[in-house]
Design an enzyme around this catalytic site. Sequence first.
Site, PDB file in Angstrom:
ATOM      1  N   LYS A 192       0.737  -1.223   0.086  1.00 22.70           N
ATOM      2  CA  LYS A 192       0.107  -0.026   0.061  1.00 22.70           C
ATOM      3  C   LYS A 192       0.858   1.031   0.037  1.00 22.70           C
ATOM      4  O   LYS A 192       1.394   1.804   1.036  1.00 22.70           O
ATOM      5  CB  LYS A 192      -0.943  -0.073   1.267  1.00 22.70           C
ATOM      6  CG  LYS A 192      -2.255   0.546   0.921  1.00 22.70           C
ATOM      7  CD  LYS A 192      -2.164   2.209   0.703  1.00 22.70           C
ATOM      8  CE  LYS A 192      -1.939   3.006   2.038  1.00 22.70           C
ATOM      9  NZ  LYS A 192      -1.897   4.287   1.626  1.00 22.70           N
ATOM     10  N   GLY A 245       6.187   4.941   8.462  1.00 19.03           N
ATOM     11  CA  GLY A 245       5.230   6.291   8.426  1.00 19.03           C
ATOM     12  C   GLY A 245       5.531   6.682   9.795  1.00 19.03           C
ATOM     13  O   GLY A 245       6.386   6.808  10.592  1.00 19.03           O
ATOM     14  N   SER A 246       4.384   7.552  10.285  1.00 18.24           N
ATOM     15  CA  SER A 246       4.469   8.378  11.243  1.00 18.24           C
ATOM     16  C   SER A 246       4.337   7.390  12.558  1.00 18.24           C
ATOM     17  O   SER A 246       3.490   6.398  12.516  1.00 18.24           O
ATOM     18  CB  SER A 246       3.294   9.490  11.262  1.00 18.24           C
ATOM     19  OG  SER A 246       2.159   8.879  11.240  1.00 18.24           O
ATOM     20  N   THR A 247       4.599   7.973  13.616  1.00 19.99           N
ATOM     21  CA  THR A 247       4.409   7.457  15.040  1.00 19.99           C
ATOM     22  C   THR A 247       2.903   7.219  15.278  1.00 19.99           C
ATOM     23  O   THR A 247       2.466   6.131  15.995  1.00 19.99           O
ATOM     24  CB  THR A 247       5.343   8.069  16.045  1.00 19.99           C
ATOM     25  OG1 THR A 247       6.763   7.887  15.879  1.00 19.99           O
ATOM     26  CG2 THR A 247       4.987   7.644  17.377  1.00 19.99           C
ATOM     27  N   GLU A 268       8.363   1.218  11.487  1.00 22.41           N
ATOM     28  CA  GLU A 268       9.557   2.187  11.358  1.00 22.41           C
ATOM     29  C   GLU A 268       8.888   3.438  11.335  1.00 22.41           C
ATOM     30  O   GLU A 268       8.355   3.827  10.507  1.00 22.41           O
ATOM     31  CB  GLU A 268      10.193   2.022   9.927  1.00 22.41           C
ATOM     32  CG  GLU A 268      11.040   0.615   9.836  1.00 22.41           C
ATOM     33  CD  GLU A 268      12.125   0.612  10.483  1.00 22.41           C
ATOM     34  OE1 GLU A 268      12.856   1.560  11.177  1.00 22.41           O
ATOM     35  OE2 GLU A 268      12.750  -0.770  10.791  1.00 22.41           O
ATOM     36  N   CYS A 303      13.341  10.502   7.690  1.00 22.68           N
ATOM     37  CA  CYS A 303      12.997  10.041   9.141  1.00 22.68           C
ATOM     38  C   CYS A 303      14.251  10.572  10.128  1.00 22.68           C
ATOM     39  O   CYS A 303      14.132  10.460  11.347  1.00 22.68           O
ATOM     40  CB  CYS A 303      12.790   8.627   9.221  1.00 22.68           C
ATOM     41  SG  CYS A 303      13.866   7.708   8.365  1.00 22.68           S
ATOM     42  N   GLU A 402       8.313  16.319  15.612  1.00 19.19           N
ATOM     43  CA  GLU A 402       8.807  15.945  14.360  1.00 19.19           C
ATOM     44  C   GLU A 402       8.241  16.794  13.356  1.00 19.19           C
ATOM     45  O   GLU A 402       7.127  16.806  13.034  1.00 19.19           O
ATOM     46  CB  GLU A 402       8.649  14.380  13.774  1.00 19.19           C
ATOM     47  CG  GLU A 402       9.247  14.204  12.408  1.00 19.19           C
ATOM     48  CD  GLU A 402       9.041  12.680  11.778  1.00 19.19           C
ATOM     49  OE1 GLU A 402       8.011  12.384  11.950  1.00 19.19           O
ATOM     50  OE2 GLU A 402       9.930  12.206  11.488  1.00 19.19           O
TER      51      GLU A 402
HETATM   52  P1  NAD Z   1       1.914   8.396   7.591  1.00 19.29           P
HETATM   53  O1  NAD Z   1       1.708   7.629   8.885  1.00 19.29           O
HETATM   54  O2  NAD Z   1       0.936   9.496   7.679  1.00 19.29           O
HETATM   55  O3  NAD Z   1       1.632   7.570   6.328  1.00 19.29           O
HETATM   56  C1  NAD Z   1       2.261   6.232   6.168  1.00 19.29           C
HETATM   57  C2  NAD Z   1       1.366   5.268   5.328  1.00 19.29           C
HETATM   58  O4  NAD Z   1       0.609   4.893   6.308  1.00 19.29           O
HETATM   59  C3  NAD Z   1       0.755   5.911   4.119  1.00 19.29           C
HETATM   60  O5  NAD Z   1       0.928   4.724   3.109  1.00 19.29           O
HETATM   61  C4  NAD Z   1      -0.547   6.167   4.534  1.00 19.29           C
HETATM   62  O6  NAD Z   1      -1.460   6.074   3.539  1.00 19.29           O
HETATM   63  C5  NAD Z   1      -0.870   4.901   5.686  1.00 19.29           C
HETATM   64  N1  NAD Z   1      -1.803   5.092   6.706  1.00 19.29           N
HETATM   65  C6  NAD Z   1      -2.089   6.393   6.997  1.00 19.29           C
HETATM   66  N2  NAD Z   1      -3.358   6.027   7.926  1.00 19.29           N
HETATM   67  C7  NAD Z   1      -3.362   4.800   8.101  1.00 19.29           C
HETATM   68  C8  NAD Z   1      -4.335   3.953   9.008  1.00 19.29           C
HETATM   69  N3  NAD Z   1      -5.345   4.540   9.763  1.00 19.29           N
HETATM   70  N4  NAD Z   1      -4.160   2.649   8.727  1.00 19.29           N
HETATM   71  C9  NAD Z   1      -3.265   2.122   7.701  1.00 19.29           C
HETATM   72  N5  NAD Z   1      -2.491   2.683   7.240  1.00 19.29           N
HETATM   73  C10 NAD Z   1      -2.611   4.214   7.332  1.00 19.29           C
HETATM   74  O7  NAD Z   1       3.348   9.004   7.270  1.00 19.29           O
HETATM   75  P2  NAD Z   1       3.728   9.918   5.968  1.00 19.29           P
HETATM   76  O8  NAD Z   1       3.496  11.308   6.204  1.00 19.29           O
HETATM   77  O9  NAD Z   1       3.296   9.268   4.678  1.00 19.29           O
HETATM   78  O10 NAD Z   1       5.603   9.678   6.115  1.00 19.29           O
HETATM   79  C11 NAD Z   1       5.928  10.575   6.813  1.00 19.29           C
HETATM   80  C12 NAD Z   1       6.463   9.840   8.135  1.00 19.29           C
HETATM   81  O11 NAD Z   1       7.027   8.544   7.782  1.00 19.29           O
HETATM   82  C13 NAD Z   1       7.246  10.485   9.233  1.00 19.29           C
HETATM   83  O12 NAD Z   1       7.010  10.356  10.590  1.00 19.29           O
HETATM   84  C14 NAD Z   1       8.786   9.921   9.126  1.00 19.29           C
HETATM   85  O13 NAD Z   1       9.639   9.861  10.115  1.00 19.29           O
HETATM   86  C15 NAD Z   1       8.423   8.407   9.027  1.00 19.29           C
HETATM   87  N6  NAD Z   1       9.383   7.688   8.305  1.00 19.29           N
HETATM   88  C16 NAD Z   1      10.106   6.821   9.125  1.00 19.29           C
HETATM   89  C17 NAD Z   1      11.192   5.954   8.468  1.00 19.29           C
HETATM   90  C18 NAD Z   1      11.822   4.894   9.249  1.00 19.29           C
HETATM   91  O14 NAD Z   1      12.545   4.363   8.778  1.00 19.29           O
HETATM   92  N7  NAD Z   1      11.814   5.037  10.630  1.00 19.29           N
HETATM   93  C19 NAD Z   1      11.516   6.213   7.118  1.00 19.29           C
HETATM   94  C20 NAD Z   1      10.653   7.248   6.486  1.00 19.29           C
HETATM   95  C21 NAD Z   1       9.836   7.915   7.011  1.00 19.29           C
END
Ligand code: NAD
Length: 500
Positions: A192, A245-247, A268, A303, A402
């Site tokens: 996804k 993605g986000s925390t 992650e 990140c 962040e």
């Molecule tokens: P996000 O959490 O908004 O979204 C990430 C993914 O999750 C997207 O595909 C989104 O559609 C999906 N998503 C959103 N809501 C969901 C739900 N309720 N259920 C299931 N899936 C859902 O993050 P973002 O804005 O896309 O990315 C930025 C974040 O990613 C930052 O916090 C960054 O630090 C983090 N990040 C972490 C790493 C790591 O390796 N630790 C690497 C890259 C990015």
Amino acid sequence: MERPTSQADWQALRESLTLPSQAWIAGRATAAQQQKTLACVSPIDGQLLTQIARCDQADVDLAVTAARQAVNQSGWSDLAPEQRKQRLQRWADLIEAHQLELALLETLDMGKPINFSLNVDLAGSVQALRWTAEAIDKWYGELAPTPGNQLGLISREPLGVVAAIVPWNFPLLMATWKFAPALAVGNAVILKPSERSPLTALRVASLAQEAGIPDGIFQVVPGLGHEAGQALARHPDVDCIAFTGSTQIAKQLLIDAGQTNMKRVWLEAGGKSPNLIFADAPNLKKAAKVAAQAIAFNQGQVCTAGSRLLLEASIHDDFIDAVVTALQAWQPSHPLSPDTRAGALVDQAHLEQVLKYVAIGQAEGAQLRCGGQACLQDTGGSYMQPTLFAQVDADSRLAQEEIFGPVLSVQRFETEAQAIELANHSIYGLAAGVWTQDLSRAHRVARALKAGSVWVNQYDAGDMTAPFGGYKQSGIGRDRSLHAFEKYTETKSTWIRLEV
Ligand code: NAD
């Protein structure tokens, strides 16, 4: 295809490009069941690129059924690892052969400079897939140290259906870190991609088929997080969620898994990484340039961005001046120009979010030393000046939250102990930098930092050979290295009684 050498060349290539827009389910491109679509807009100029299939529960159900069938019937899991390796390597070759097209899709979709799309995202994805494929037929099980009348086999078995949910900052690279090991050990993967950057995921799906990966073993369901993403997270027949993605969303996934089938959840998540500069750093000039890059690369949408710069008091003022100067080399320009180092933020909404933090920083009393504004607004795109705040309070929102944009917070320390305390004063623990030429101090501080990766006299080093992931609320589990295979397998202990 010849490698473009100018913005005009890339623009010409863009004219000839057909943009992918359909989901990839059970081996073919498919519209969403409800015929819904999502607008895919380029942050380069705010123009509509295409409409993407907006998958929801019905599409996820189809994909999960196809994945389960493929796990049970395609023979993928039972292939000799060497054969899975060969197909994954063929896929890597195909991705490499299409790297110009894929790099262009990445840049159009999320605004990063084309040379970084090519040399970081595409090169990194191909390398990650090759490295992982190459490793899989060298990964052994174990024998338990049993008494003579017992044989204890410790083996690893694929989980079954793995859903990979990924963000938009390195769209294909983050996806590859998940799907490469998950596929290599014999699972089916449903990817996804972020709704903000779905194009490369959709394009590589048909290449997987061309490489001989069975239908249903690799699928892509683009869509919104609370629709397609949540449907995967709560699906009773998905065995594992591998998330970047986000925390905030990471925590939601733990709840979703707990309320449904207790699927494995690997996370992650976010970061607010400290970069500690001691006065005895070997080369302060270089350290300042790297500190600028650590917040400006990928427009700060990393990140591991070095978003908290901690400076020893005796070098504090001069070092800030040097970073402000170095940041000027990271002013945004057109992402399709090969000379560009900083492109657009992912979209207008994110730009507004980052600008909100500039206002918060000012209201909190931090000192704005450069940047702080949107720029190149006549392009229609979402660009932001690299920004530095000094005198940032350790408990302020600027220091704690962040921002995920090119906004650097600077704090001052007097002693090593204070530096460590400030560095660890965060809910996150993804990465950290330490600059000193005192070897003992380097080891001492590296050991004291609560972070999954620590870089000494550099920032953001690493490759597939070492694990990557976070302490604390930066995540659970590790991507990359042989350790990644563990996440996508169950451990089985088989006890065989040896009769005499
Ligand atoms: P996000 O959490 O908004 O979204 C990430 C993914 O999750 C997207 O595909 C989104 O559609 C999906 N998503 C959103 N809501 C969901 C739900 N309720 N259920 C299931 N899936 C859902 O993050 P973002 O804005 O896309 O990315 C930025 C974040 O990613 C930052 O916090 C960054 O630090 C983090 N990040 C972490 C790493 C790591 O390796 N630790 C690497 C890259 C990015």
